[in-house]
Design a protein around this motif. Sequence first.
Motif, PDB file in Angstrom:
ATOM      1  N   UNK A  24       0.842  -1.205   0.000  1.00 11.90           N
ATOM      2  CA  UNK A  24       0.000   0.000   0.000  1.00 11.90           C
ATOM      3  C   UNK A  24       0.871   1.247   0.000  1.00 11.90           C
ATOM      4  N   UNK A  25       0.715   2.074  -1.035  1.00  7.77           N
ATOM      5  CA  UNK A  25       1.405   3.364  -1.096  1.00  7.77           C
ATOM      6  C   UNK A  25       0.354   4.422  -1.310  1.00  7.77           C
ATOM      7  N   UNK A  26       0.486   5.531  -0.601  1.00  4.79           N
ATOM      8  CA  UNK A  26      -0.470   6.629  -0.751  1.00  4.79           C
ATOM      9  C   UNK A  26       0.262   7.950  -0.632  1.00  4.79           C
ATOM     10  N   UNK A  27      -0.144   8.886  -1.514  1.00  4.06           N
ATOM     11  CA  UNK A  27       0.315  10.266  -1.364  1.00  4.06           C
ATOM     12  C   UNK A  27      -0.938  11.132  -1.314  1.00  4.06           C
ATOM     13  N   UNK A  28      -0.796  12.427  -1.499  1.00  9.68           N
ATOM     14  CA  UNK A  28      -1.929  13.338  -1.385  1.00  9.68           C
ATOM     15  C   UNK A  28      -2.984  13.099  -2.464  1.00  9.68           C
TER      16      UNK A  28
END
Length: 169
Positions: A24-28
């Motif tokens: 799981x990768x998340x940015x804005x």
Amino acid sequence: MTDSLPLADIPEDPDDLTVQEPRLWRDALWTARVIKNEDDDGWAVSMTRQGEAEPALTGPWTMGRDKKNPKPLDAPAFHTLVKTASEVLRRHEQQLHAQLNKHVNVGAGSERIRVSLQIVPDEDNPYAMLTAHDEAGVQVGEARVAPTFKLTGTSAESWIEAGYPARPR
């Protein structure tokens, strides 16, 4: 002792927390999630733009060295996925724009008229606006038409010859 962050370290927007985990990768703006592919023994990755319910992109994901688990997400892979998902959305928007906006040019020289059709896909009352502009860009006619109106050179010429009536044939 509490697990809370000091006030200075708390982000202004709690949804703007960056996550960088193997699956799981998340940015804005984006979330990449590695998921089990239900169709076979492999893995897939989905890219979802923040605030959207459905993923913009879902595709196969590489197996790790053990041939059982997925390869972990990393920065280069995440950036490539963001670029690809953004391009998919851009193409979709361009296709939608092309479906909703059409134009034809009628006449020659200083008598050239550009007739445009812009469909407004309202859920309750869809309609389209037919507009005509001369060579100088001055609007010379406008009419509200059904969203199914077929804009062709012939239909544009008929509308122009009839004097730009509010209800074109």
